[in-house]
Every structure is written in C-alpha cells, then in structure tokens.
Design an enzyme around this catalytic site. Structure first.
Site, PDB file in Angstrom:
ATOM      1  N   LYS A  54       0.843  -1.198   0.000  1.00 43.77           N
ATOM      2  CA  LYS A  54       0.000   0.000   0.000  1.00 43.77           C
ATOM      3  C   LYS A  54       0.875   1.244   0.000  1.00 43.77           C
ATOM      4  O   LYS A  54       0.610   2.206  -0.734  1.00 43.77           O
ATOM      5  CB  LYS A  54      -0.932   0.003   1.225  1.00 43.77           C
ATOM      6  N   GLN A  98      -5.121  -1.466   9.368  1.00 47.80           N
ATOM      7  CA  GLN A  98      -5.008  -2.813   8.804  1.00 47.80           C
ATOM      8  C   GLN A  98      -5.642  -3.841   9.753  1.00 47.80           C
ATOM      9  O   GLN A  98      -5.368  -3.850  10.950  1.00 47.80           O
ATOM     10  CB  GLN A  98      -3.522  -3.141   8.550  1.00 47.80           C
ATOM     11  N   ASP A 121     -11.615   2.660   3.781  1.00 47.68           N
ATOM     12  CA  ASP A 121     -12.033   1.259   3.719  1.00 47.68           C
ATOM     13  C   ASP A 121     -13.555   1.137   3.562  1.00 47.68           C
ATOM     14  O   ASP A 121     -14.063   0.078   3.185  1.00 47.68           O
ATOM     15  CB  ASP A 121     -11.657   0.541   5.030  1.00 47.68           C
TER      16      ASP A 121
END
Ligand code: GUN
Length: 297
Positions: A54, A98, A121
């Site tokens: 990422k 995460q 997200d």
C-alpha cells in the site's frame, strides 16, 4: 465458448494512472497532495506485506503516505488517540487501520472512531448505512473494484440477475448493495444456502466471495455469465509447493462463462487501486472539489 479473461492487473494499472493524473492536477491547480495514513498494529506477516504494498502504491501515484507501525501490545486507548490525531490532521485525507487487529483490541470500536469522511475502507457504520440507503459514502475497495470491472465489461448492469456468494461485511454485503444501486436483481447466497448450484445458475453476474478454494465449479455457471472471483486461497500444490486459487474452479467455470476474472491477476490488484481512488475521492470531497469521474460508485 471461450470466456473473455477480465485482466484486473491491466485494469488496476489504468486506474492507478488515472489517479496519478488527478493527483498531479490537484498539486498543480490547488497546491494540495492527497495523503493516506495506514496503521499497522503487531507484526502479522501477511499484514506487513499488504501495508508495504500500500505504501509503495501510494507513493507511486504521487500521494503522501504516512505509515504508523505499533507494537502488538499497544493499548486500545493509545490506538484510539492516534486515530483522533489523524482525524484532525489536515494532511491526512484517508485512514486505513489494517485488519485483523490483536485480540485485546475492539476492532469495531476502532473502525468507528475513524472520521467517516476519511474512512477509505468504507467500514465505518455511517458509511455502511449511507451505502445501504443509496447515499454518497466511502465504498469498500474490493467491491468497488468488482463494480468498476463489471461496468467496464457490460456498460449498463440494469436488470441483470446478480448472485453474490458470500455475506461478509467487507465484500459480500457491500457488493450486493452496489449491484442493487446499479439496478441489478440481487441474490445474496452463502456456503449454507440450499441448492447453491441452482441459485448460481440463475446469475448473469456471479460474484464468488465465499473464501473456499475452488468451491464454485462450472456446473454453477450459466452459459455466457460473467464470473467475478474475489477469493484468494493458497493451497498445497504438492512437492512442498503452494499455489494461489480463487473461490472458482477456473477451467470449468471459464468453459461456461462469457467473461471471468483470473486468480491471481483479477480482483486482487483492483483492491489497492481502489484504495488510492478512495483516498483521492476523500481529498476532493474534503476540499469541495468535483469527484474524479469513473473512480467512485
Ligand atoms: N485486511 C485484509 N483486507 C483488508 C482490507 O480491505 N482493509 C483493511 N483495513 N484490512 C484488511
């Protein structure tokens, strides 16, 4: 019939180029650089690889990347304090924590502490509710990537029968909402659904997100259907080797399908590309700029 292979790797490269062009324009015209903060708690090896990828992708498109690596024993309160700081940091437009988090941390509490406008997200309860009621929201990256590929292949999805196999909060449920938003007739099925092959054979669009290696075989697929395989499963390939397979048995599904995403190289690369797209969208929205076309739901 030979199915068209939907090349997610090439599609994702196109999305990333598109995002990079928008970032360059933002810098030039508005003296502004989108920033993504990624928080990793602990040292789960798979998570470390994801976070590294990422970071590299974020920098590659010209965005600022802020990495926060915290030890596994981090107190929940300290993580919440970091999120509160990132929420108010004007250089940060997207925040990703995460998952999975260590067991002593309440994941839902942490996710819902993120400013929904920075929730790239799309997991915050406000974004889930906004998506479910057809309002503007941040959309989870993997289903957004699937939607982009489907729109690209079909043009309009209106009136098509879509079956989503899998009911996770990350993929199955938001995927179903997005397909409904594009006027599909949507069925959500799962591993316990009765007579799954019959349900799946009704699909013009079959999205497999069930997390079981090669569970969907050719007899589940209507002739000419579009098959989107979200699964990424590592299986034993003998002789001490492993290989990646999807939730679909590729050869038998491809023999029936009109189009299909491979594993690897299908949905996987789209997830990070959509994370970058979401960060760009969050940045544009926060500054009242028009949203990047083709990169949102
Ligand atoms: N871990 C595995 N997939 C994801 C994802 O899409 N988002 C976050 N935050 N963590 C993950």
């Amino acid at each position: 019939m030979t199915a068209k292979i939907i090349d997610g790797k090439a599609f994702a490269a196109r999305v990333r180029r598109d995002v990079a062009a928008h970032v360059a324009t933002m810098k030039e015209r508005h003296a502004m650089t989108p920033g993504l903060a990624v928080v990793l708690v602990g040292d789960d090896p798979a998570s470390r690889v994801y976070v590294k990828n990422k970071h590299a992708s974020t920098v590659e498109v010209g965005m600022n990347s802020f990495e926060h690596r915290l030890p596994a024993e981090t107190h929940e309160g300290d993580l919440l304090a970091l999120i509160a700081r990132l929420n108010t940091d004007p250089a940060v437009h997207g925040i990703l924590v995460q998952l999975p988090l260590p067991d002593h941390i309440d994941s839902a509490l942490v996710i819902n502490a993120i400013d929904p406008a920075k929730d790239v997200d799309g997991f915050h309860i406000s974004n889930v509710g906004l998506l479910g009621t057809g309002q503007k929201s941040m959309v989870p990256c993997t289903p957004l990537g699937c939607l982009m590929m489907l729109r690209d292949h079909h043009g309009s999805l209106s009136g098509l029968n879509a079956v989503v196999v899998g009911r996770s909060n990350i993929v199955g449920k938001p995927m179903a909402q997005l397909l409904l938003g594009d006027s599909c007739t949507v069925t959500i099925a799962h591993s316990r659904s009765k007579d799954l092959p019959t349900i799946c054979r009704g699909a013009d669009i079959l999205v497999a997100a069930v997390g079981r290696p090669e569970m969907i075989t050719g007899d589940f697929v209507k002739k000419g259907a579009t098959v989107i395989d979200v699964g990424i499963n590592r299986i034993d390939a003998g002789a001490g080797k492993t290989r990646l397979v999807g939730d679909c048995h590729f050869d038998s599904c491809a023999a029936q399908a009109g189009a299909i995403t491979p594993v690897p190289g299908g949905v996987g690369p789209m997830t990070i590309a959509c994370l970058l797209a979401n960060t760009l969208t969050a940045c544009a929205r926060s500054h009242g700029l028009s949203e990047p076309e083709g990169l949102t739901a």
